[in-house]
Scaffold this motif. Structure first.
Motif, PDB file in Angstrom:
ATOM      1  N   THR A   1      60.611  27.512  30.496  1.00  0.00           N
ATOM      2  CA  THR A   1      61.157  28.276  31.613  1.00  0.00           C
ATOM      3  C   THR A   1      61.302  27.462  32.900  1.00  0.00           C
ATOM      4  O   THR A   1      61.759  28.009  33.908  1.00  0.00           O
TER       5      THR A   1
ATOM      6  N   LEU B   1      64.633  27.777  34.398  1.00  0.00           N
ATOM      7  CA  LEU B   1      64.878  29.127  34.930  1.00  0.00           C
ATOM      8  C   LEU B   1      64.255  29.269  36.316  1.00  0.00           C
ATOM      9  O   LEU B   1      64.841  29.874  37.220  1.00  0.00           O
TER      10      LEU B   1
ATOM     11  N   ILE C   1      58.593  35.296  33.143  1.00  0.00           N
ATOM     12  CA  ILE C   1      58.396  33.890  33.514  1.00  0.00           C
ATOM     13  C   ILE C   1      57.106  33.769  34.327  1.00  0.00           C
ATOM     14  O   ILE C   1      56.872  34.573  35.239  1.00  0.00           O
TER      15      ILE C   1
ATOM     16  N   ASP D   1      54.932  33.940  29.636  1.00  0.00           N
ATOM     17  CA  ASP D   1      56.021  33.044  30.018  1.00  0.00           C
ATOM     18  C   ASP D   1      56.990  32.814  28.849  1.00  0.00           C
ATOM     19  O   ASP D   1      56.566  32.385  27.777  1.00  0.00           O
ATOM     20  N   GLY D   2      58.256  33.103  29.052  1.00  0.00           N
ATOM     21  CA  GLY D   2      59.268  32.885  28.015  1.00  0.00           C
ATOM     22  C   GLY D   2      59.501  34.070  27.103  1.00  0.00           C
ATOM     23  O   GLY D   2      60.431  34.054  26.292  1.00  0.00           O
TER      24      GLY D   2
END
Ligand code: MD6
Ligand code: FE
Length: 205
Positions: free
Chosen positions: A22, A25, A140, A164-165
């Protein structure tokens, strides 16, 4: 990219790690926030949301004393929302297809930022015109408990750890489901520091 597809409830899927890594992102979010800053929106009842928000894409979700709605310009700056990055669109479409909703073309991406202590009460995403389109939500940074209430706002929700992700996809029979996020515990994450971000993709119009 492969991911384990788990079922939280009927028509609510969890794609573990689908959006990892991430780091890119987070960089994209920081760039978006440079043009459309995070802000704490007001609710119709005069409350201030603990989650800070911004948007990218043609439409942005907004809340103030007049209620909830989608707006084509950022009320804070008067400018259009920053464009939806192409990698965001690809990720959202792929996740939607894996969740059973092929052909998803979002025109709105709400970006949520949580500090420890921030939370999102039970609500449903119901300001979109055509409820046949699904919703794709990417987590995230710091882990949080995602709460699924289903058809009723009250009662004991199904609590799922979103890390996360992780990507949550829902639609169809679940489109009107109530959901929320439990108060974020403190922590440190390599990609996002002491924060959790969430990208929620919708087809607003
Ligand atoms: C969040 N998510 O995870 C808040 N809404 O920070 C949402 O409110 C949400 O995860 C609709 C569909 C998926 C979601
Ligand atoms: Fe929501």
């Amino acid at each position: 990219m492969t991911a384990a597809t788990l079922t939280i409830a009927q028509d609510v899927s969890l794609l573990r790690g689908f959006a990892a890594p991430t780091g890119p992102l987070v960089l994209a979010i920081e760039s978006i926030a440079g043009r459309a800053p995070f802000r704490h929106l007001e609710t119709r009842s005069g409350g201030r949301m603990s989650v800070a928000m911004t948007n990218c894409g043609p439409w942005g979700w907004h809340s103030d004393a007049r209620g909830y709605r989608y707006v084509g310009r950022d009320p804070l700056t008067g400018e259009c929302w920053p464009p939806l990055p192409l990698p965001f669109l690809a990720l959202a479409a792929q996740a939607a297809a894996l969740g059973g909703f092929p052909g998803f073309e979002p025109d709105a991406c709400l970006v949520n930022r949580y500090v420890p202590g921030a939370q999102m009460g039970a609500h449903r995403d119901w300001d979109e015109l055509d409820k046949r389109h699904p919703i794709v939500s990417i987590s995230i940074g710091l882990p949080a408990l995602f709460l699924w209430y289903g058809a009723q706002r009250q009662g004991r929700p199904i609590a799922t750890l979103v890390e996360d992700g992780d990507v949550v996809v829902w639609g169809g029979s679940a489109r009107a489901g109530y959901h929320g996020v439990r108060k974020l515990p403190p922590g440190e994450h390599p990609a996002a520091g002491s924060l959790r971000y969430n990208l929620t993709f919708r087809r607003a119009r």
